[in-house]
Design an enzyme around this catalytic site. Structure first.
Site, PDB file in Angstrom:
ATOM      1  N   LYS A  87       0.863  -1.187   0.000  1.00 20.22           N
ATOM      2  CA  LYS A  87       0.000   0.000   0.000  1.00 20.22           C
ATOM      3  C   LYS A  87       0.889   1.223   0.000  1.00 20.22           C
ATOM      4  CE  LYS A  87      -3.886   2.212   0.296  1.00 20.22           C
ATOM      5  NZ  LYS A  87      -3.435   2.916  -0.939  1.00 20.22           N
ATOM      6  N   GLN A 146       7.380   3.825   3.877  1.00 23.83           N
ATOM      7  CA  GLN A 146       5.964   3.460   3.891  1.00 23.83           C
ATOM      8  C   GLN A 146       5.735   2.171   4.682  1.00 23.83           C
ATOM      9  OE1 GLN A 146       3.904   5.542   1.546  1.00 23.83           O
ATOM     10  NE2 GLN A 146       2.303   4.912   2.948  1.00 23.83           N
ATOM     11  N   LYS A 154       5.610   3.200   8.295  1.00 26.30           N
ATOM     12  CA  LYS A 154       4.443   4.072   8.487  1.00 26.30           C
ATOM     13  C   LYS A 154       3.164   3.245   8.537  1.00 26.30           C
ATOM     14  CE  LYS A 154       4.237   7.406   5.488  1.00 26.30           C
ATOM     15  NZ  LYS A 154       3.919   8.364   4.385  1.00 26.30           N
ATOM     16  N   LYS A 159       5.334   1.729  -3.120  1.00 31.02           N
ATOM     17  CA  LYS A 159       5.329   3.091  -3.693  1.00 31.02           C
ATOM     18  C   LYS A 159       5.574   2.972  -5.181  1.00 31.02           C
ATOM     19  CE  LYS A 159       4.874   7.327  -2.260  1.00 31.02           C
ATOM     20  NZ  LYS A 159       4.206   7.830  -1.049  1.00 31.02           N
ATOM     21  N   GLY A 210      -2.629   8.352  -4.200  1.00 34.71           N
ATOM     22  CA  GLY A 210      -1.954   9.556  -4.676  1.00 34.71           C
ATOM     23  C   GLY A 210      -0.691   9.887  -3.895  1.00 34.71           C
ATOM     24  N   ASP A 211       0.075  10.788  -4.438  1.00 41.67           N
ATOM     25  CA  ASP A 211       1.228  11.418  -3.779  1.00 41.67           C
ATOM     26  C   ASP A 211       1.473  12.698  -4.588  1.00 41.67           C
ATOM     27  OD1 ASP A 211       3.462  10.725  -1.632  1.00 41.67           O
ATOM     28  OD2 ASP A 211       4.546  11.549  -3.331  1.00 41.67           O
ATOM     29  N   THR A 268      -4.438  13.495   5.410  1.00 41.17           N
ATOM     30  CA  THR A 268      -3.021  13.639   5.770  1.00 41.17           C
ATOM     31  C   THR A 268      -2.815  14.903   6.609  1.00 41.17           C
ATOM     32  OG1 THR A 268      -2.488  12.560   3.686  1.00 41.17           O
ATOM     33  CG2 THR A 268      -0.669  13.594   4.871  1.00 41.17           C
TER      34      THR A 268
HETATM   35  P1  NDP Z   1       0.875  17.800  -4.118  1.00 37.38           P
HETATM   36  O1  NDP Z   1       1.257  17.385  -5.485  1.00 37.38           O
HETATM   37  O2  NDP Z   1      -0.532  18.063  -3.796  1.00 37.38           O
HETATM   38  O3  NDP Z   1       1.737  19.084  -3.714  1.00 37.38           O
HETATM   39  C1  NDP Z   1       3.137  19.036  -3.760  1.00 37.38           C
HETATM   40  C2  NDP Z   1       3.666  20.330  -3.213  1.00 37.38           C
HETATM   41  O4  NDP Z   1       5.066  20.230  -3.055  1.00 37.38           O
HETATM   42  C3  NDP Z   1       3.426  21.505  -4.143  1.00 37.38           C
HETATM   43  O5  NDP Z   1       3.239  22.636  -3.369  1.00 37.38           O
HETATM   44  C4  NDP Z   1       4.727  21.573  -4.945  1.00 37.38           C
HETATM   45  O6  NDP Z   1       4.988  22.866  -5.448  1.00 37.38           O
HETATM   46  C5  NDP Z   1       5.722  21.210  -3.873  1.00 37.38           C
HETATM   47  N1  NDP Z   1       6.914  20.598  -4.455  1.00 37.38           N
HETATM   48  C6  NDP Z   1       6.984  19.442  -5.132  1.00 37.38           C
HETATM   49  N2  NDP Z   1       8.233  19.212  -5.528  1.00 37.38           N
HETATM   50  C7  NDP Z   1       8.952  20.258  -5.104  1.00 37.38           C
HETATM   51  C8  NDP Z   1      10.308  20.598  -5.189  1.00 37.38           C
HETATM   52  N3  NDP Z   1      11.206  19.821  -5.833  1.00 37.38           N
HETATM   53  N4  NDP Z   1      10.717  21.740  -4.583  1.00 37.38           N
HETATM   54  C9  NDP Z   1       9.839  22.539  -3.932  1.00 37.38           C
HETATM   55  N5  NDP Z   1       8.530  22.274  -3.841  1.00 37.38           N
HETATM   56  C10 NDP Z   1       8.101  21.142  -4.393  1.00 37.38           C
HETATM   57  O7  NDP Z   1       1.502  16.678  -3.149  1.00 37.38           O
HETATM   58  P2  NDP Z   1       1.081  16.281  -1.664  1.00 37.38           P
HETATM   59  O8  NDP Z   1       0.626  17.462  -0.889  1.00 37.38           O
HETATM   60  O9  NDP Z   1       0.212  15.094  -1.762  1.00 37.38           O
HETATM   61  O10 NDP Z   1       2.491  15.774  -1.093  1.00 37.38           O
HETATM   62  C11 NDP Z   1       3.383  16.617  -0.376  1.00 37.38           C
HETATM   63  C12 NDP Z   1       4.300  15.770   0.468  1.00 37.38           C
HETATM   64  O11 NDP Z   1       3.531  15.015   1.406  1.00 37.38           O
HETATM   65  C13 NDP Z   1       5.145  14.729  -0.283  1.00 37.38           C
HETATM   66  O12 NDP Z   1       6.372  14.577   0.387  1.00 37.38           O
HETATM   67  C14 NDP Z   1       4.320  13.459  -0.133  1.00 37.38           C
HETATM   68  O13 NDP Z   1       5.129  12.306  -0.271  1.00 37.38           O
HETATM   69  C15 NDP Z   1       3.816  13.624   1.286  1.00 37.38           C
HETATM   70  N6  NDP Z   1       2.626  12.862   1.653  1.00 37.38           N
HETATM   71  C16 NDP Z   1       1.469  12.924   0.939  1.00 37.38           C
HETATM   72  C17 NDP Z   1       0.364  12.215   1.336  1.00 37.38           C
HETATM   73  C18 NDP Z   1      -0.938  12.302   0.638  1.00 37.38           C
HETATM   74  O14 NDP Z   1      -1.898  11.645   1.089  1.00 37.38           O
HETATM   75  N7  NDP Z   1      -1.095  13.077  -0.423  1.00 37.38           N
HETATM   76  C19 NDP Z   1       0.404  11.321   2.506  1.00 37.38           C
HETATM   77  C20 NDP Z   1       1.647  11.378   3.240  1.00 37.38           C
HETATM   78  C21 NDP Z   1       2.701  12.104   2.797  1.00 37.38           C
HETATM   79  P3  NDP Z   1       5.210  23.108  -7.042  1.00 37.38           P
HETATM   80  O15 NDP Z   1       3.928  22.672  -7.698  1.00 37.38           O
HETATM   81  O16 NDP Z   1       5.496  24.560  -7.174  1.00 37.38           O
HETATM   82  O17 NDP Z   1       6.373  22.231  -7.413  1.00 37.38           O
HETATM   83  O1  2IT Z   2       3.141   8.891   1.575  1.00 38.55           O
HETATM   84  C1  2IT Z   2       1.985   8.451   1.774  1.00 38.55           C
HETATM   85  O2  2IT Z   2       1.686   7.883   2.827  1.00 38.55           O
HETATM   86  C2  2IT Z   2       0.973   8.642   0.728  1.00 38.55           C
HETATM   87  N1  2IT Z   2       1.268   9.255  -0.308  1.00 38.55           N
HETATM   88  C3  2IT Z   2      -0.406   8.072   0.899  1.00 38.55           C
HETATM   89  C4  2IT Z   2      -0.432   6.630   0.470  1.00 38.55           C
HETATM   90  C5  2IT Z   2      -1.791   5.967   0.441  1.00 38.55           C
HETATM   91  O3  2IT Z   2      -1.809   4.788   0.098  1.00 38.55           O
HETATM   92  O4  2IT Z   2      -2.794   6.599   0.779  1.00 38.55           O
END
Ligand code: NDP
Ligand code: 2IT
Length: 448
Positions: A90, A111, A114, A126, A165-166, A210
């Site tokens: 997952k 992961q 986690k 992943k 998603g991520d 999240t």
């Molecule tokens: P989104 O795609 O919704 O947003 C990503 C954000 O990060 C944007 O603001 C983007 O800005 C910025 N970003 C991405 N790459 C870079 C970079 N190289 N330098 C600076 N800014 C960057 O992603 P999420 O909010 O889903 O994910 C954000 C983080 O949280 C990641 O690390 C992800 O692995 C983690 N995460 C996500 C989960 C989820 O359920 N979605 C769960 C747990 C963790 P820009 O568009 O300007 O690049």
């Molecule tokens: O980093 C993470 O935990 C996620 N992007 C969410 C993964 C998921 O299966 O919901």
């Protein structure tokens, strides 16, 4: 250092010399397990750590699609099925131009622990692609998702591997991928993907999970410190799914987030990202084809600091919500210098190992990613439950379960740290708590 831990880290470095992010997390996790490994010689006898750092399976594939000009494009697709001891693999899919094997292996390894912490039956995985969604039309994103899923579908299933998603993958992409899965497989297996839109099996609260989870965890830490979120100022990076959910819950809890950021700079909004209009605008920006954090500064008349990160802004709490290694020693020093007391990781591995050590040794309480951001995957697992039951739960029910899970992650991490003589070290505590359950399952399932 414990000789077994040192040997496995050295061997992992030799085998994966070109994977810096993967080696970073392996080093961080394994060094924090020394006290546990000292106490359990059976781990070495069963080659447990050697097995833990090797993915059970990794798939790499070609993704060929046509752009709006009719020109063929080729990307690389991946799925890392890291550890299935606790349940179906997952974990999310990341679409970002930086994606490579090292980044996806670090994410899959993290992961695994986690998912173990969530208390739910899910293994670690992943995947993703070096496809860059920025500037692509909706039709291009759809064609890419269809091509990606045409291959990925062979490797996944509701009881095998369940992506979500991520970065760069939200409800729209999950929808296109589910459509293609359904077309190719011709069966209604909506538990194969999570983060789906509501109309065909998505869960209420999954979009918020999240970010809300980050704040439920933060609340437990602040309670432990006899402190409260109310009246506190937060610096956030990112402006995507995680930053949005966190900012929304911060506002509900009476705090205020004053920054968001993207790859090209950060926005400072001293009034706080607290109104419904501002919070909804984050969603609008993210969905826009030319997603750029500067849009917020233009709309609400605040400062945009081009090419800078937000960590120089003074705040009580820092929450990185963008990407890996955005906090190095330089930013850690800024955070400490600002008198910030708490640091919670919304993003995965947002700081270098040195930066974390510096924050901790300077009195900042650190909540690590695998604990703090586990609410997303936890509600994904609850979405899987609802899909299996062919029922859907109310938002109150899901939200209450999420709160309970985040409290249990905090309490379990704190208890493990205490048990191994590490005080209130939530970083090592989370690694130990996550590891023990996976290790126990691996030992009992025999050599595999
Ligand atoms: P989104 O795609 O919704 O947003 C990503 C954000 O990060 C944007 O603001 C983007 O800005 C910025 N970003 C991405 N790459 C870079 C970079 N190289 N330098 C600076 N800014 C960057 O992603 P999420 O909010 O889903 O994910 C954000 C983080 O949280 C990641 O690390 C992800 O692995 C983690 N995460 C996500 C989960 C989820 O359920 N979605 C769960 C747990 C963790 P820009 O568009 O300007 O690049
Ligand atoms: O980093 C993470 O935990 C996620 N992007 C969410 C993964 C998921 O299966 O919901």
């Amino acid at each position: 250092m414990n000789a077994y831990v040192a040997r496995v880290i050295e061997d992992t470095k030799k085998k994966n010399p070109d994977q810096p992010e993967f080696l970073q997390t392996v080093t961080e996790v394994l060094t924090s397990l020394e006290n546990v490994v000292d106490k359990h010689p059976e781990y070495e006898q069963a080659a447990l750590l050697e097995r833990l750092v090797e993915p059970e399976r990794q798939v790499m594939f070609r993704v060929a699609w046509t752009d709006d000009q009719g020109k063929p494009q080729v990307n690389r697709g991946y799925r890392i099925q890291f550890n299935g001891a606790l349940g179906p693999y997952k974990g999310g899919l990341r679409f970002h131009k930086s994606v490579n094997l090292s980044i996806l292996k670090f994410l899959g390894f993290e992961q695994t622990f986690k998912n173990s912490l969530t208390t739910l039956p899910i293994g670690g995985g992943k995947g993703g692609s070096d496809f860059d969604p920025h500037g692509k039309s909706d039709a291009e994103v759809m064609r890419f998702c269809q091509a990606f899923m045409t291959e990925l579908q062979r490797h996944i299933g509701p009881s095998t591997d369940v992506p979500a998603g991520d970065i760069g993958v939200g409800g729209r992409e999950i929808g296109y991928m589910f459509g293609q899965y359904r077309r190719v497989r011709d069966s209604w297996d909506n538990g194969v993907l999570t983060g789906k839109p509501l109309s065909y099996g998505g869960s209420l609260i999954r979009p918020e999970a999240t970010g809300y989870g980050v704040m439920y965890y933060a609340d437990e830490v602040l309670k432990h410190e006899k402190d409260t979120v109310k009246g506190k100022t937060f610096v956030l990076s990112g402006y995507g799914n995680v930053a949005w959910g966190a900012a929304k819950k911060i506002a509900q809890m009476g705090g205020k987030a004053v920054t968001i950021s993207g790859h090209n700079g950060y926005v400072y909004d001293p009034a706080g990202i607290t109104t419904e209009e501002k919070l909804n605008y984050l969603l609008e920006m993210r969905a826009s084809r030319n997603a750029d954090v500067k849009m917020y500064a233009d709309k609400f008349g605040c400062e945009f600091h081009e090419g800078e990160k937000p960590w120089s802004v003074k705040a009580d709490v820092a929450i990185p919500c963008a990407t890996q290694n955005e906090i190095t020693m330089e930013e850690a020093k800024e955070i400490v210098g600002n008198g910030t007391k708490y640091y919670f990781e919304g993003a995965n591995m947002p700081a270098t190992n040195e930066a974390i050590a510096y924050l901790q040794s300077n009195g900042v309480i650190v909540g690590p990613a695998k604990a703090v951001n586990a609410g997303g995957v936890a509600v994904s697992a609850l979405e899987m439950c609802q899909n299996s039951e062919r029922l859907s739960w109310t938002s109150e029910e899901v939200d209450q379960k999420l709160k309970n899970i985040m409290k249990s992650i905090h309490d379990n991490s704190a208890a493990c740290a205490e048990e191994y003589g590490l005080g209130y070290d939530l970083v090592k505590g989370a690694n130990i708590a996550g590891f023990l359950k996976v290790a126990d399952a691996m030992l009992s399932q025999g050599l595999f």
